[in-house]
Design a protein around this motif. Structure first.
Motif, mmCIF file in Angstrom:
data_model
loop_
_atom_site.group_PDB
_atom_site.id
_atom_site.type_symbol
_atom_site.label_atom_id
_atom_site.label_comp_id
_atom_site.label_asym_id
_atom_site.label_seq_id
_atom_site.Cartn_x
_atom_site.Cartn_y
_atom_site.Cartn_z
ATOM 1 N N ARG A 164 0.999 -1.423 0.455
ATOM 2 C CA ARG A 164 0.019 0.218 0.190
ATOM 3 C C ARG A 164 0.875 1.062 -0.556
ATOM 4 N N GLU A 165 0.237 2.682 -0.064
ATOM 5 C CA GLU A 165 1.017 3.773 -0.471
ATOM 6 C C GLU A 165 1.535 4.347 0.931
ATOM 7 N N LEU B 198 1.577 6.458 3.670
ATOM 8 C CA LEU B 198 1.129 7.916 3.371
ATOM 9 C C LEU B 198 1.178 8.905 5.007
ATOM 10 N N ASN C 44 1.628 -5.132 2.510
ATOM 11 C CA ASN C 44 0.968 -5.398 3.272
ATOM 12 C C ASN C 44 1.384 -6.636 4.273
ATOM 13 N N ARG D 169 -6.286 8.948 11.294
ATOM 14 C CA ARG D 169 -7.326 9.739 10.726
ATOM 15 C C ARG D 169 -9.002 8.969 11.060
ATOM 16 N N CYS D 170 -9.080 7.399 11.821
ATOM 17 C CA CYS D 170 -10.418 6.691 12.023
ATOM 18 C C CYS D 170 -10.824 7.351 13.350
ATOM 19 N N GLU D 171 -9.432 7.608 14.146
ATOM 20 C CA GLU D 171 -10.179 7.853 16.062
ATOM 21 C C GLU D 171 -9.544 9.413 15.452
ATOM 22 N N ARG E 279 -6.342 5.210 21.422
ATOM 23 C CA ARG E 279 -7.485 4.259 20.501
ATOM 24 C C ARG E 279 -6.747 4.751 19.153
ATOM 25 N N SER F 110 -11.439 2.030 11.595
ATOM 26 C CA SER F 110 -11.420 0.843 11.147
ATOM 27 C C SER F 110 -10.396 0.281 10.053
ATOM 28 N N CYS F 111 -9.731 1.455 9.826
ATOM 29 C CA CYS F 111 -8.301 0.373 9.301
ATOM 30 C C CYS F 111 -6.985 -0.278 9.518
ATOM 31 N N ARG G 70 -4.012 0.937 9.399
ATOM 32 C CA ARG G 70 -3.142 0.548 8.033
ATOM 33 C C ARG G 70 -1.816 1.809 7.675
ATOM 34 N N VAL G 71 -3.244 3.183 7.675
ATOM 35 C CA VAL G 71 -2.535 4.555 7.081
ATOM 36 C C VAL G 71 -1.376 4.617 8.675
ATOM 37 N N PHE H 25 -9.590 -8.222 7.914
ATOM 38 C CA PHE H 25 -10.297 -6.828 8.020
ATOM 39 C C PHE H 25 -11.260 -6.974 8.694
ATOM 40 N N PRO H 26 -12.170 -5.551 8.965
ATOM 41 C CA PRO H 26 -13.235 -5.648 9.898
ATOM 42 C C PRO H 26 -13.998 -6.938 8.856
ATOM 43 N N ARG I 166 -18.235 10.630 4.258
ATOM 44 C CA ARG I 166 -18.470 10.479 5.847
ATOM 45 C C ARG I 166 -18.223 11.266 6.183
ATOM 46 N N ARG J 103 -14.848 11.238 13.257
ATOM 47 C CA ARG J 103 -15.201 10.945 14.430
ATOM 48 C C ARG J 103 -15.458 12.465 15.545
ATOM 49 N N ARG K 124 -14.762 13.715 5.594
ATOM 50 C CA ARG K 124 -13.287 13.358 4.910
ATOM 51 C C ARG K 124 -13.930 12.900 3.390
ATOM 52 N N VAL L 88 -7.787 0.384 1.644
ATOM 53 C CA VAL L 88 -6.752 0.254 2.562
ATOM 54 C C VAL L 88 -7.234 0.969 3.770
ATOM 55 N N PHE M 141 -10.846 2.891 4.380
ATOM 56 C CA PHE M 141 -11.465 3.556 5.176
ATOM 57 C C PHE M 141 -12.080 4.849 5.561
#
Lengths: 447, 82
Positions: A108-109, A111, A247, A352-354, A375, A380-381, A384-385, A412-413, B35, B38, B43, B51, B53
């Motif tokens: 993967r990239e 980032l 990966n 970015r997810c949390e 967290r 979700s990722c 990974r990022v 994966f989820p 989306r 939080r 986004r 990858v 999400f």
């Protein structure tokens, strides 16, 4: 539903396709799994507007015509153990037992965070290329492509071919190192021709060296990119990628030994592409970033070896050495300027997810502690990022691939309904909670 | 020879994409973002390859679908901002 195959290949990019082809050529029953709907991986990703040119389609069609290959597209391996994996496809779980496994899970990239990188309109460089090939609207838009490595040219060329106005390509490496890289290319005439063709196609596009993005500005979406020299460039789309990272989630879950690969890790393999786990092989980017040619020859080697044809695998070793020699040039010539990492300010979101800021991470000693307290990596990722970013920014203590708090099942989820439909699943959490999606959780308690 | 375009409903907006396009491409034509994070920030896709999400949306009532991985199909109903 349980199925049986001789050789299971995970990933249908160049390495996976080559592995499936090689294994099937010896009469092995092969299963080929990929999370994309079409084979090809990122390199041969189908272009929705130019479907005629599709090298992966031809290969896959040829494979499937042989009737010894079972293709599982839009499917994900969610759990793995020796001899068996659990695959989720279209809301159902399939248990697949295998004699040998080839990991061709690709890369993967990389980032890296900077203020504003979460704004809509900011993507990875390869990310933009992938989106554009899938029909992302880009015609007439002003695009800045930035970061590092040969992928920038390919991404810019794809955007331009679909009608984008590429305002500039910014490569963080200094000009002298790029010239040194170019001087090595005569040994790989194919690469040289490829690079020359890309440069010719982008002849009118400014290519700036020693330049990188330090911030993206905009309200609700990106309107301006700010470079390290203070220049601000008006954009509709900003694509920033710093190369690739393997990966490794599935390899880690299987217990394959890893080795350092720059600031990251890759799967350790021997001269026949055997991992440290019996009957598990690895090929292509997952063994270290090497590009398509490397992936093709390693895929073929792993496929032969996995089918028991050791001599056929061994015969490809010189070709592999040559492809890997080219790969070795990349980290040397495109190594990241430490100042690029400084674009990740304490205020920049890293997870970015949390929504976790980099400054919050720095209060903790390692990935596991940061994960438990902030967290970070638990969205979700599944890290990974931010995991790859932190490995690059803060070193090995923050690399999930080197940490006991690295990836846990599911890979994966996955929807609990899919697991429930299947019944008891290896490693999978019991389908009891009301949460529709399961995520990996930190391992055990803090010692 | 390209197949007929595909029509989808994105948050109530009718959108047409070429055959073979992803749901992400369709969303990009109709919605300002995919989306909210939080803390409520808008986004949109980052990685384009399943990858990150960040492009997840609800497709035909099924939540958390990565729109970059799902080929657009005629009549799909997509909801953002989950």
């Amino acid at each position: 539903m349980t199925e049986r195959c001789d050789v299971l290949v995970v990933g249908a990019g160049p390495a996976g396709l080559a592995a499936a082809q090689a294994a099937a050529s010896h009469g092995a029953r092969v299963a080929l799994v990929d999370m994309q709907a079409n084979a090809g991986g990122q390199v041969w990703r189908r272009d929705a507007r130019r479907p005629a040119s599709d090298p992966a389609r031809e290969r896959l069609d040829a494979l499937l015509a042989g009737a010894r290959v079972r293709w599982l597209g839009q499917a994900q391996v969610v759990a793995a153990e020796p001899g068996q994996v659990l695959v989720e496809q279209a809301g159902t779980a399939i248990e697949l037992s295998y004699g040998a496994l080839v990991l061709a899970t690709g890369a993967r990239e990389l980032l890296l965070p900077f203020p504003g990188w979460t704004l809509p309109g900011v993507t990875g460089a390869g990310g933009l290329q992938a989106l554009v090939k899938q029909g992302w609207p880009i015609a007439g838009r002003r695009v800045l492509v930035a970061g590092s490595g040969p992928l920038l040219l390919a991404a810019a060329a794809t955007a331009q071919r679909h009608g984008a106005r590429v305002v500039a390509i910014c490569e963080q490496a200094p000009a002298a190192r790029l010239h040194a890289f170019a001087r090595h290319l005569w040994r790989w005439p194919g690469k040289l021709a490829q690079a020359a063709a890309l440069r010719a196609r982008l002849a009118g596009t400014p290519y700036r060296t020693g330049r990188w993005v330090v911030a993206a500005h905009g309200e609700g979406r990106v309107v301006e990119a700010e470079l390290n020299d203070g220049e601000r460039i008006a954009v509709d789309q900003l694509a920033v990628g710093y190369g690739l990272v393997p990966n490794l989630e599935l390899a880690q879950q299987l217990g394959c030994e890893l080795q350092a690969h720059g600031a990251h890790a890759c799967v350790r393999v021997d001269a026949l592409l055997r991992t440290s786990v019996a009957s598990v092989y690895a090929a292509g980017e997952v063994c270290g970033i090497g590009g398509r040619d490397c992936a093709l020859v390693e895929g073929a080697m792993a496929g032969h070896a996995a089918a028991g044809a050791v001599e056929a695998a061994r015969a490809l070793q010189p070709r592999r050495a040559r492809a890997r020699a080219f790969a070795a040039l990349l980290p040397e010539h495109f190594r990241l300027d430490p100042r690029v990492l400084a674009a990740a300010t304490p205020d920049a979101l890293v997870c970015r997810c949390e929504d976790v800021r980099l400054g919050e991470i720095d209060a903790h000693a390692d990935w596991r502690a940061a994960k438990l307290a902030t967290r970070c990596g638990m969205g979700s990722c599944q890290g990974r990022v931010c995991g790859a970013a932190l490995a690059q920014l803060r070193g090995p203590a923050f690399a999930p691939s080197l940490s006991a708090a690295g990836p846990r099942p599911p890979v994966f989820p996955v929807r609990l309904a899919a697991l429930a439909a299947h019944g008891a699943a290896p490693h999978a959490p019991p389908p009891a909670a009301s949460e529709p999606i399961t995520h990996s959780v930190p391992q055990g308690t803090v010692p | 020879m390209s197949a007929a375009p595909v029509r989808l409903d994105i948050d109530g907006v009718a959108v047409e994409v070429p055959a073979g396009a992803s749901v992400a491409a369709a969303v990009a034509l109709a919605a300002p973002h995919f989306r909210r994070s939080r803390s409520g920030q808008p986004r949109a896709p980052l990685c384009g390859m399943g990858v990150c999400f960040e492009c997840r949306v609800r497709i035909d009532g099924v939540e958390h679908q990565r729109s970059c991985l799902v080929p657009a199909r005629e009549g799909m109903r997509v909801a953002c901002d989950d």
